[in-house]
Design a protein around this motif. Sequence first.
Motif, PDB file in Angstrom:
ATOM      1  N   MET A   3      40.464  64.005  82.169  1.00 18.16           N
ATOM      2  CA  MET A   3      40.122  64.953  83.234  1.00 18.16           C
ATOM      3  C   MET A   3      39.232  66.057  82.662  1.00 18.16           C
ATOM      4  SD  MET A   3      42.609  67.298  85.608  1.00 18.16           S
ATOM      5  CE  MET A   3      43.442  65.831  86.227  1.00 18.16           C
ATOM      6  N   ARG A   4      38.160  66.362  83.367  1.00 20.25           N
ATOM      7  CA  ARG A   4      37.244  67.395  82.909  1.00 20.25           C
ATOM      8  C   ARG A   4      37.702  68.783  83.363  1.00 20.25           C
ATOM      9  NH1 ARG A   4      31.061  64.856  83.456  1.00 20.25           N
ATOM     10  NH2 ARG A   4      31.197  63.641  81.517  1.00 20.25           N
ATOM     11  N   SER A   5      37.428  69.754  82.523  1.00 19.46           N
ATOM     12  CA  SER A   5      37.670  71.146  82.878  1.00 19.46           C
ATOM     13  C   SER A   5      36.412  71.655  83.565  1.00 19.46           C
ATOM     14  CB  SER A   5      37.970  71.965  81.622  1.00 19.46           C
ATOM     15  OG  SER A   5      38.175  73.322  81.944  1.00 19.46           O
ATOM     16  N   ARG A   6      36.552  72.194  84.763  1.00 21.50           N
ATOM     17  CA  ARG A   6      35.389  72.590  85.543  1.00 21.50           C
ATOM     18  C   ARG A   6      35.182  74.094  85.458  1.00 21.50           C
ATOM     19  NH1 ARG A   6      33.716  68.207  88.044  1.00 21.50           N
ATOM     20  NH2 ARG A   6      32.134  69.357  89.214  1.00 21.50           N
ATOM     21  N   ILE A   7      33.962  74.469  85.058  1.00 21.02           N
ATOM     22  CA  ILE A   7      33.570  75.860  84.967  1.00 21.02           C
ATOM     23  C   ILE A   7      32.394  76.080  85.910  1.00 21.02           C
ATOM     24  CG2 ILE A   7      32.834  77.740  83.456  1.00 21.02           C
ATOM     25  CD1 ILE A   7      35.581  76.578  82.768  1.00 21.02           C
ATOM     26  N   LEU A   8      32.631  76.811  86.987  1.00 22.78           N
ATOM     27  CA  LEU A   8      31.596  77.055  87.997  1.00 22.78           C
ATOM     28  C   LEU A   8      30.934  75.750  88.422  1.00 22.78           C
ATOM     29  CD1 LEU A   8      29.948  80.340  86.646  1.00 22.78           C
ATOM     30  CD2 LEU A   8      31.951  80.069  88.122  1.00 22.78           C
ATOM     31  N   GLU A   9      31.751  74.744  88.680  1.00 22.53           N
ATOM     32  CA  GLU A   9      31.349  73.441  89.217  1.00 22.53           C
ATOM     33  C   GLU A   9      30.662  72.521  88.205  1.00 22.53           C
ATOM     34  OE1 GLU A   9      29.432  73.568  93.019  1.00 22.53           O
ATOM     35  OE2 GLU A   9      30.573  75.311  93.670  1.00 22.53           O
ATOM     36  N   LEU A  50      40.798  80.647  81.767  1.00 22.53           N
ATOM     37  CA  LEU A  50      41.214  81.164  83.067  1.00 22.53           C
ATOM     38  C   LEU A  50      41.475  80.038  84.059  1.00 22.53           C
ATOM     39  CD1 LEU A  50      38.705  84.150  83.410  1.00 22.53           C
ATOM     40  CD2 LEU A  50      41.051  84.194  82.558  1.00 22.53           C
ATOM     41  N   THR A  51      41.341  78.792  83.611  1.00 20.36           N
ATOM     42  CA  THR A  51      41.586  77.632  84.464  1.00 20.36           C
ATOM     43  C   THR A  51      42.901  76.965  84.077  1.00 20.36           C
ATOM     44  OG1 THR A  51      40.557  75.937  83.068  1.00 20.36           O
ATOM     45  CG2 THR A  51      39.079  77.272  84.437  1.00 20.36           C
ATOM     46  N   LYS A  52      43.274  75.961  84.838  1.00 24.29           N
ATOM     47  CA  LYS A  52      44.501  75.225  84.546  1.00 24.29           C
ATOM     48  C   LYS A  52      44.305  74.188  83.437  1.00 24.29           C
ATOM     49  CE  LYS A  52      46.293  75.707  89.249  1.00 24.29           C
ATOM     50  NZ  LYS A  52      46.740  75.000  90.482  1.00 24.29           N
ATOM     51  N   ASN A  53      43.049  74.004  83.010  1.00 26.53           N
ATOM     52  CA  ASN A  53      42.750  73.005  81.986  1.00 26.53           C
ATOM     53  C   ASN A  53      41.854  73.619  80.907  1.00 26.53           C
ATOM     54  OD1 ASN A  53      42.566  70.528  80.654  1.00 26.53           O
ATOM     55  ND2 ASN A  53      40.881  69.801  81.932  1.00 26.53           N
ATOM     56  N   PHE A  76      20.018  70.016  88.925  1.00 24.49           N
ATOM     57  CA  PHE A  76      20.376  70.165  87.517  1.00 24.49           C
ATOM     58  C   PHE A  76      21.888  70.032  87.343  1.00 24.49           C
ATOM     59  CE2 PHE A  76      21.006  73.163  83.776  1.00 24.49           C
ATOM     60  CZ  PHE A  76      20.662  72.208  82.832  1.00 24.49           C
ATOM     61  N   LYS A  77      22.638  70.601  88.273  1.00 23.16           N
ATOM     62  CA  LYS A  77      24.095  70.481  88.208  1.00 23.16           C
ATOM     63  C   LYS A  77      24.520  69.019  88.288  1.00 23.16           C
ATOM     64  CE  LYS A  77      26.568  71.772  91.766  1.00 23.16           C
ATOM     65  NZ  LYS A  77      27.194  72.689  92.742  1.00 23.16           N
ATOM     66  N   GLU A  78      23.884  68.260  89.136  1.00 22.85           N
ATOM     67  CA  GLU A  78      24.217  66.838  89.253  1.00 22.85           C
ATOM     68  C   GLU A  78      23.890  66.092  87.960  1.00 22.85           C
ATOM     69  OE1 GLU A  78      22.202  65.359  92.680  1.00 22.85           O
ATOM     70  OE2 GLU A  78      23.443  66.475  94.107  1.00 22.85           O
ATOM     71  N   VAL A  79      22.791  66.460  87.324  1.00 20.31           N
ATOM     72  CA  VAL A  79      22.417  65.821  86.059  1.00 20.31           C
ATOM     73  C   VAL A  79      23.463  66.106  84.981  1.00 20.31           C
ATOM     74  CG1 VAL A  79      20.775  65.941  84.134  1.00 20.31           C
ATOM     75  CG2 VAL A  79      19.938  65.705  86.477  1.00 20.31           C
ATOM     76  N   LEU A  80      23.895  67.357  84.883  1.00 23.03           N
ATOM     77  CA  LEU A  80      24.914  67.698  83.896  1.00 23.03           C
ATOM     78  C   LEU A  80      26.211  66.940  84.146  1.00 23.03           C
ATOM     79  CD1 LEU A  80      24.530  71.584  83.517  1.00 23.03           C
ATOM     80  CD2 LEU A  80      23.662  69.795  82.007  1.00 23.03           C
ATOM     81  N   ASN A  81      26.644  66.918  85.390  1.00 23.93           N
ATOM     82  CA  ASN A  81      27.914  66.267  85.721  1.00 23.93           C
ATOM     83  C   ASN A  81      27.831  64.746  85.613  1.00 23.93           C
ATOM     84  OD1 ASN A  81      29.492  68.574  86.200  1.00 23.93           O
ATOM     85  ND2 ASN A  81      28.699  68.787  88.276  1.00 23.93           N
ATOM     86  N   ALA A  82      26.615  64.218  85.645  1.00 22.81           N
ATOM     87  CA  ALA A  82      26.445  62.764  85.532  1.00 22.81           C
ATOM     88  C   ALA A  82      26.451  62.289  84.085  1.00 22.81           C
ATOM     89  CB  ALA A  82      25.136  62.336  86.197  1.00 22.81           C
ATOM     90  N   ALA A  83      26.356  63.221  83.131  1.00 22.30           N
ATOM     91  CA  ALA A  83      26.337  62.846  81.718  1.00 22.30           C
ATOM     92  C   ALA A  83      27.663  62.182  81.340  1.00 22.30           C
ATOM     93  CB  ALA A  83      26.073  64.061  80.847  1.00 22.30           C
TER      94      ALA A  83
END
Length: 240
Positions: free
Chosen positions: A1-7, A74-77, A51-58
Amino acid sequence: MRSRILEVGFDNLTMEQAKQRFLELLQTDQPSTIATPNPEMVMLARKDEGFKEVLNAADLVVPDGIGIVHASKLTKNPLKQRVAGFDLLMAVFDTDEAKHYKWYFLGGKPGVAEKAKNRMEQQFGLKIVGCGDGYFDDDDAVINRIAASEADVVLVGLGFPRQEIWANTNKYSLGAKLIMGVGGSFDVMSGELRRAPRIFQKIGLEWLYRLLRQPKRLWRQRVLLKFAIIVIIKKIRGAL
C-alpha cells in the motif's frame, strides 16, 4: 500500500527494500519506470494533473526529499525512511547484479554524462553502453540511439517534470527494461557537483547545504515552505 502525500503515492520501503524492488523490476517482461518525487515535484503535481498521473503510474515511487517523510508522519501510513534517488542508484550500482545489465546515461550539460559514465565504469565496473546530454530537440533520434544500444536501464537526467514525462511517454520505444528519472545525479557522478557531507544527509539538512553552496536556489525554498503549510492545514482538516 502506498502512502499518499497530497495525492501522490509513495512506496513505503526502506532503502534495502527499494534496492531489491529495483532489481526485481529488471526481471519483468514489461518496461518499468521509477520516480523519485520531492516536495517541489509534489507541489507541481497538485497543479498539473497530467504530471500527477505520470508520477502515480510509475512502478516504483520513492521519497527523495526529507520533507516528504516528515509529511507522511501526519498520515496513517508514515514512510519508513527517505530513499534519495542518488543513494538508491549507488546501492544498486554496488551489487553484483548491476554488472550484468547494460546502462545508458541521458541528460545533463554537454560532457557531463560522459564523465559520469567513465567514473561509474571505473568505480563499479558497470557496462554503460551509451550516453548523451539533455540538450536535444529530436526525440526520435535519441530514442533510436538508445534502442540500438540495447540498454537494459536508461537513467534520464532532464529535470522534472520533463524527465518523468519523457520516460513515461517513451518507455515502450526504448527497448529497455527500466527507465528512471535521476535529476542532477550525473553532476554528482561526474564530480562536477559535491554531495552534502554525510552529517547533513543524516539529519535531513542536505537542502540547506545545497542552499549555502548555491544561494540562487533560495527562491525555490519558498515552495518547500508552502508545501509544509498545505500539509499541516490538510492534516488539521483531516484531508491529507
